[in-house]
Design an enzyme around this catalytic site. Structure first.
Site, PDB file in Angstrom:
ATOM      1  N   TRP A   3     -30.242   3.485 -12.411  1.00 18.77           N
ATOM      2  CA  TRP A   3     -29.419   3.802 -13.595  1.00 18.77           C
ATOM      3  C   TRP A   3     -28.025   4.273 -13.222  1.00 18.77           C
ATOM      4  O   TRP A   3     -27.167   4.413 -14.075  1.00 18.77           O
ATOM      5  CB  TRP A   3     -30.112   4.872 -14.448  1.00 18.77           C
ATOM      6  CG  TRP A   3     -31.436   4.475 -15.022  1.00 18.77           C
ATOM      7  CD1 TRP A   3     -32.099   3.286 -14.836  1.00 18.77           C
ATOM      8  CD2 TRP A   3     -32.267   5.263 -15.882  1.00 18.77           C
ATOM      9  NE1 TRP A   3     -33.289   3.299 -15.525  1.00 18.77           N
ATOM     10  CE2 TRP A   3     -33.411   4.496 -16.175  1.00 18.77           C
ATOM     11  CE3 TRP A   3     -32.152   6.545 -16.434  1.00 18.77           C
ATOM     12  CZ2 TRP A   3     -34.441   4.966 -16.994  1.00 18.77           C
ATOM     13  CZ3 TRP A   3     -33.173   7.013 -17.243  1.00 18.77           C
ATOM     14  CH2 TRP A   3     -34.300   6.223 -17.524  1.00 18.77           C
ATOM     15  N   LYS A   4     -27.822   4.581 -11.950  1.00 23.94           N
ATOM     16  CA  LYS A   4     -26.533   5.121 -11.491  1.00 23.94           C
ATOM     17  C   LYS A   4     -26.175   6.348 -12.339  1.00 23.94           C
ATOM     18  O   LYS A   4     -27.064   7.082 -12.744  1.00 23.94           O
ATOM     19  CB  LYS A   4     -25.456   4.026 -11.536  1.00 23.94           C
ATOM     20  CG  LYS A   4     -25.919   2.739 -10.848  1.00 23.94           C
ATOM     21  CD  LYS A   4     -24.816   1.778 -10.549  1.00 23.94           C
ATOM     22  CE  LYS A   4     -25.404   0.555  -9.848  1.00 23.94           C
ATOM     23  NZ  LYS A   4     -24.392  -0.401  -9.415  1.00 23.94           N
ATOM     24  N   HIS A  32     -27.171   3.387  -0.789  1.00 21.78           N
ATOM     25  CA  HIS A  32     -26.559   2.444  -1.731  1.00 21.78           C
ATOM     26  C   HIS A  32     -25.086   2.269  -1.363  1.00 21.78           C
ATOM     27  O   HIS A  32     -24.427   3.214  -0.928  1.00 21.78           O
ATOM     28  CB  HIS A  32     -26.698   2.979  -3.160  1.00 21.78           C
ATOM     29  CG  HIS A  32     -26.310   1.958  -4.193  1.00 21.78           C
ATOM     30  ND1 HIS A  32     -24.996   1.704  -4.496  1.00 21.78           N
ATOM     31  CD2 HIS A  32     -27.062   1.112  -4.942  1.00 21.78           C
ATOM     32  CE1 HIS A  32     -24.959   0.731  -5.410  1.00 21.78           C
ATOM     33  NE2 HIS A  32     -26.193   0.356  -5.690  1.00 21.78           N
ATOM     34  N   GLU A  45     -22.495   2.184  -3.048  1.00 17.03           N
ATOM     35  CA  GLU A  45     -21.574   3.133  -3.714  1.00 17.03           C
ATOM     36  C   GLU A  45     -21.584   4.477  -2.997  1.00 17.03           C
ATOM     37  O   GLU A  45     -20.566   5.162  -2.927  1.00 17.03           O
ATOM     38  CB  GLU A  45     -21.964   3.262  -5.198  1.00 17.03           C
ATOM     39  CG  GLU A  45     -21.575   2.009  -5.977  1.00 17.03           C
ATOM     40  CD  GLU A  45     -22.474   1.683  -7.157  1.00 17.03           C
ATOM     41  OE1 GLU A  45     -23.211   2.566  -7.629  1.00 17.03           O
ATOM     42  OE2 GLU A  45     -22.441   0.519  -7.615  1.00 17.03           O
ATOM     43  N   GLU A  74     -28.235  -5.898  -1.005  1.00 17.38           N
ATOM     44  CA  GLU A  74     -27.294  -5.913  -2.124  1.00 17.38           C
ATOM     45  C   GLU A  74     -25.908  -6.298  -1.628  1.00 17.38           C
ATOM     46  O   GLU A  74     -25.163  -5.448  -1.128  1.00 17.38           O
ATOM     47  CB  GLU A  74     -27.226  -4.521  -2.774  1.00 17.38           C
ATOM     48  CG  GLU A  74     -28.550  -4.020  -3.298  1.00 17.38           C
ATOM     49  CD  GLU A  74     -28.374  -2.996  -4.419  1.00 17.38           C
ATOM     50  OE1 GLU A  74     -28.955  -3.215  -5.488  1.00 17.38           O
ATOM     51  OE2 GLU A  74     -27.640  -2.014  -4.236  1.00 17.38           O
ATOM     52  N   GLY A  91     -22.560  -5.369 -10.076  1.00 19.65           N
ATOM     53  CA  GLY A  91     -21.879  -5.068 -11.329  1.00 19.65           C
ATOM     54  C   GLY A  91     -20.732  -6.014 -11.642  1.00 19.65           C
ATOM     55  O   GLY A  91     -19.931  -5.777 -12.528  1.00 19.65           O
TER      56      GLY A  91
HETATM   57  P1  PGA Z   1     -26.100  -4.436 -10.758  1.00 16.27           P
HETATM   58  O1  PGA Z   1     -26.303  -3.225  -9.726  1.00 16.27           O
HETATM   59  O2  PGA Z   1     -27.449  -4.959 -11.109  1.00 16.27           O
HETATM   60  O3  PGA Z   1     -25.403  -3.815 -11.940  1.00 16.27           O
HETATM   61  O4  PGA Z   1     -25.237  -5.452 -10.063  1.00 16.27           O
HETATM   62  C1  PGA Z   1     -27.324  -3.214  -8.772  1.00 16.27           C
HETATM   63  C2  PGA Z   1     -27.189  -2.000  -7.888  1.00 16.27           C
HETATM   64  O5  PGA Z   1     -26.037  -1.557  -7.646  1.00 16.27           O
HETATM   65  O6  PGA Z   1     -28.193  -1.449  -7.410  1.00 16.27           O
END
Ligand code: PGA
Length: 256
Positions: free
Chosen positions: A12-13, A97, A99, A169, A175
């Site tokens: 969900w971030k 992750h 991010e 990823e 995103g």
């Molecule tokens: P996304 O993100 O499905 O919105 O591309 C996946 C993630 O960052 O884990």
């Protein structure tokens, strides 16, 4: 041949208040709470974990955190530890992750420390790796992924390896609506499987689930999930609404 249970994990971030998260979990539980063929995991922000955990009680849906500190306790302002997560029935934790690596200075070394701490505390790491656009364009994808996998998993014994889930990823697909082609994804997944075989031997490596993450949604999921080494998805945007998340769980069940 080993069949690996597919995983659909919602990242969900930094979205959803605790109350909004409970509402989402209730909808997910109502639709797929009894699903036993797919491991379904929701990963709310820390503030929503405990309430989400209560809302999914009695269902097969599992609770994951998005990060943790490697120490169990101490003077680490703003941080949360593995025992704290365990105390509220968290079973999974996303680690490394992109991010976190990009905005919060996480490195292969810090991710490795967290991963070892998670395993020590019986938390199942969802360990993220993936290349940036510049790295892909310069042909460095496999090398980058290899370094992340080898350093991140340093010190993990082969008995613990099956408790780890790897999430591939590609950073350029997160995103952005740009999804890796199934061929691009399967190529890297198979490469990761090969690395795991080298690290842990064939039997343990065959048990590790390797998830794809990056703009996965109901329209592209069936093709991705049909690939030999794609064992599920780590879902961002499409995990924020019950309808799309549930469709992804159903797609994973159908792809078994
Ligand atoms: P996304 O993100 O499905 O919105 O591309 C996946 C993630 O960052 O884990």
């Amino acid at each position: 041949m080993i069949t690996r249970k597919k995983i659909i994990a919602g990242n969900w971030k930094m979205n959803k208040t605790s109350a909004d998260g409970v509402a989402l979990v209730r909808d997910i539980v109502a639709a797929v709470g009894k699903q036993a063929d797919v491991e379904v995991v929701v990963c709310p922000p820390f503030t929503g974990l405990e309430a989400a955990g209560k809302a999914l009680e009695g269902s097969n849906v599992r609770l994951g955190a998005q990060n943790m500190h490697h120490e169990a306790a101490g003077a680490f302002t703003g941080e949360v530890s593995a025992p704290m997560l365990r105390a509220i029935f968290t079973t999974h934790v996303i680690l490394g992750h992109s991010e976190r690596r990009l905005y919060f200075g996480e490195t292969d070394e810090t991710v490795n420390r967290k991963l070892l701490a998670a395993l020590k505390n019986q938390l199942r790491p969802i360990f993220c790796v993936g290349e940036t656009l510049a790295e892909r364009e310069s042909g460095a994808t496999l090398k980058v992924v290899q370094t992340q996998v080898e350093r991140g998993l340093e010190g993990v014994g082969k008995d613990h390896a099956p408790s780890v889930t790897v999430a591939y990823e590609p950073v350029w697909a997160l995103g952005t609506g740009k999804v890796a082609t199934t061929e691009q994804a399967q190529e890297v997944h198979a490469f990761i499987r090969g690395l795991l075989v080298k690290l842990f031997g064939e039997p343990a490596a065959q048990k590790v689930r390797i998830l794809y993450g990056g703009s996965m949604k109901p329209s592209n999921a069936p093709e991705l999930l049909a690939q030999k080494d794609i064992d599920g998805g780590l879902i961002g945007g499409a995990a924020l609404e019950a309808r799309s998340f549930v469709e992804l769980v159903n797609a994973a069940a159908a792809a078994r």
